[in-house]
Design a protein around this motif. Sequence first.
Motif, mmCIF file in Angstrom:
data_model
loop_
_atom_site.group_PDB
_atom_site.id
_atom_site.type_symbol
_atom_site.label_atom_id
_atom_site.label_comp_id
_atom_site.label_asym_id
_atom_site.label_seq_id
_atom_site.Cartn_x
_atom_site.Cartn_y
_atom_site.Cartn_z
ATOM 1 N N VAL A 11 0.831 -1.204 0.000
ATOM 2 C CA VAL A 11 0.000 0.000 0.000
ATOM 3 C C VAL A 11 0.866 1.253 0.000
ATOM 4 C CG1 VAL A 11 -1.604 1.366 1.390
ATOM 5 C CG2 VAL A 11 -2.045 -1.063 1.024
ATOM 6 N N ILE A 12 1.924 1.245 0.816
ATOM 7 C CA ILE A 12 2.844 2.390 0.853
ATOM 8 C C ILE A 12 3.446 2.627 -0.527
ATOM 9 C CG2 ILE A 12 5.055 3.210 1.757
ATOM 10 C CD1 ILE A 12 4.341 1.718 4.380
ATOM 11 N N LEU A 13 3.918 1.537 -1.154
ATOM 12 C CA LEU A 13 4.543 1.677 -2.463
ATOM 13 C C LEU A 13 3.539 2.080 -3.533
ATOM 14 C CD1 LEU A 13 7.022 -1.348 -2.514
ATOM 15 C CD2 LEU A 13 7.578 1.068 -2.298
ATOM 16 N N MET A 14 2.319 1.551 -3.451
ATOM 17 C CA MET A 14 1.317 1.910 -4.459
ATOM 18 C C MET A 14 0.880 3.363 -4.316
ATOM 19 S SD MET A 14 -1.117 -1.392 -5.183
ATOM 20 C CE MET A 14 -1.555 -1.714 -3.483
ATOM 21 N N ILE A 15 0.748 3.826 -3.073
ATOM 22 C CA ILE A 15 0.420 5.239 -2.884
ATOM 23 C C ILE A 15 1.521 6.118 -3.453
ATOM 24 C CG2 ILE A 15 0.113 7.053 -1.149
ATOM 25 C CD1 ILE A 15 -1.340 4.970 0.580
ATOM 26 N N SER A 16 2.765 5.723 -3.181
ATOM 27 C CA SER A 16 3.888 6.501 -3.715
ATOM 28 C C SER A 16 3.921 6.434 -5.236
ATOM 29 C CB SER A 16 5.211 5.997 -3.137
ATOM 30 O OG SER A 16 5.583 4.759 -3.710
ATOM 31 N N ALA A 17 3.564 5.240 -5.789
ATOM 32 C CA ALA A 17 3.550 5.105 -7.242
ATOM 33 C C ALA A 17 2.455 5.958 -7.863
ATOM 34 C CB ALA A 17 3.360 3.635 -7.632
ATOM 35 N N VAL A 18 1.288 6.009 -7.194
ATOM 36 C CA VAL A 18 0.206 6.872 -7.689
ATOM 37 C C VAL A 18 0.650 8.332 -7.671
ATOM 38 C CG1 VAL A 18 -2.105 7.750 -7.175
ATOM 39 C CG2 VAL A 18 -1.655 5.300 -7.060
ATOM 40 N N ALA A 19 1.306 8.733 -6.567
ATOM 41 C CA ALA A 19 1.802 10.107 -6.480
ATOM 42 C C ALA A 19 2.859 10.363 -7.552
ATOM 43 C CB ALA A 19 2.388 10.365 -5.088
ATOM 44 N N GLN A 157 10.803 8.335 -4.434
ATOM 45 C CA GLN A 157 10.021 8.467 -5.667
ATOM 46 C C GLN A 157 9.301 9.808 -5.720
ATOM 47 O OE1 GLN A 157 7.555 4.940 -5.529
ATOM 48 N NE2 GLN A 157 8.896 3.818 -6.917
ATOM 49 N N ALA A 158 8.811 10.250 -4.561
ATOM 50 C CA ALA A 158 8.149 11.557 -4.516
ATOM 51 C C ALA A 158 9.142 12.673 -4.825
ATOM 52 C CB ALA A 158 7.519 11.771 -3.144
ATOM 53 N N ALA A 159 10.345 12.580 -4.230
ATOM 54 C CA ALA A 159 11.380 13.589 -4.495
ATOM 55 C C ALA A 159 11.754 13.595 -5.976
ATOM 56 C CB ALA A 159 12.610 13.305 -3.638
#
Length: 550
Positions: A11-19, A157-159
């Motif tokens: 979930v953490i990675l998917m949220i980051s991937a969506v962002a 990934q966000a950065a």
Amino acid sequence: MKKQNFIKGSVILMISAVAAKALGALFKIPLTNMLGGVGMSYFSCAYSIFMPVYALSVTGLSTAVAAMVAKSLALGMYNNVKRIRRVALLVFSAVGIFGSLLIFFLAGPFSMLSSGNSEASLAVAMIAPSVFFGCITAVERGYYEGMSNMYPTALSQAAEGLVKVGAGLWLCGYVNGHGMEIMAYFPEITDVRAVAAAAGIMGVTLSSFGAMIFFGVMRLFTKRRKLGGESLLMTRREICRELVKTALPVGISAVVTNLTAIIDMATLIGCISYFGYKGVLPVGIADDEIPQFVYGSFSGIALTVFNLVPSVTNMLGKGALPCITSYWASGDREGLRKGTIQALLTAAVISVPAAVGLGVLSPEILHTLFARQTDEAELCISSLRWLMPGMVCLCLSFPIFAMLQGIGKAAAPLKIMLLGTIVKLGGNLLLVPLIGADGAAASTTLCYAVILAASLYTYIKAANIIISPKPFVSVMYSGLLCGAAAYLASDICKRYGFGNIVSIAAAAVFGGFIYILSLYLLSVKAVHKKQEQIPISGNAPKECVFNFIF
């Protein structure tokens, strides 16, 4: 930093991937509007040439490091984890430098060989340093992922996305606004769009540099703790051998994956140049620009939208890898079976309604996202629809590839991807001369369907587990209901004169509601049916969609 289970980590990675994908869309869509179809052909040419080298040196690295770290932790070899990190950084820093120099000095021949046009050479050279930065970042991400800590990957990934949007769009816009002044520095280039594309690519390089800096800063401010553990460690040679043994097949598999982009570039440009284009083209496109226009539109619009969802479900593979590796190393076959079903069902639940929705609403979505490039968007509507079944297959294939690596079958994805690439090449050569970009889209779907079937068969046989198809049938049925509801809502909105944005929003809400309701009702029915088939004193099996995912 706390260790996370599969669901939390994924979930953490998917949220980051969506962002990250949202930021990527904020970068790619305005960039496409700035460059147009021909300009995006330069950008995509650079990406297509860069990605195989990047994939070979970087993609398998994070997987290899994560697998080795997870295995060492499962066996109690805690001090070995730090040595894995140090050896990986040393070895793959050298690999990254070599890869960057290779791309930089061969930028001209690469661009001429692939597209017959040297205008893209500047863009290729600008992206070269990303290989080195990516190697460092991949080691750090793999280290934390192997410890089932997905926060560093998510934050980096966000950065990366923030830097790409800010730097890439500003640089491209600056070149477009000062074209005559900038062109004076590049006398060998005749098209200002080629320089603008290179400026956009420079934003990608700066973003990979930003991700690397993130991990450097994090290490400065992270408290270092001794893990303790055994006195006997793997030697540096053993670690290096194991890293290469795991990373090389994964990297080559990723290279083969990226060969599909090169196949599209070569066959679309080559076949259209030789056979001509059979579809309807907008007025005003010069004959010598038609191949680049079609390829740039297909790669910059259709494939950009196509890749949105697979990049999210790819995170399921990263989240599943440490868990599957631990189950396999400890001999927990039931845990392996449940983890497998959980990963695949989650991928299906995400990808099926997304694919159906994008297919049903492709005209509204493309004309909304690429409002300034209506000709290019119109060209890609049918291509996007042809791509959607392939998107589902790709979304399911990513977790399977990661799980194959987790059970020691790192070479299997390579063989499977080679088979898929052969299908892709044959499909393009046969279909592109007949139906243009739609042919490339159809062959992509066929390619990923073959890959999914082969990878699923290989994994089930190697893991010696049984997977029931019933939950997946429920997801497919619910997805069809979702698509029908979305189409109905969109059609009603159009009849009452609402615009594309309102139609898309209404379709998403109504279709999503029907999808979730259908999944829930089918899951409840499945549980009740199973309860009727077992003794009253027994516990009902929980092999239905909601129980496995939630």
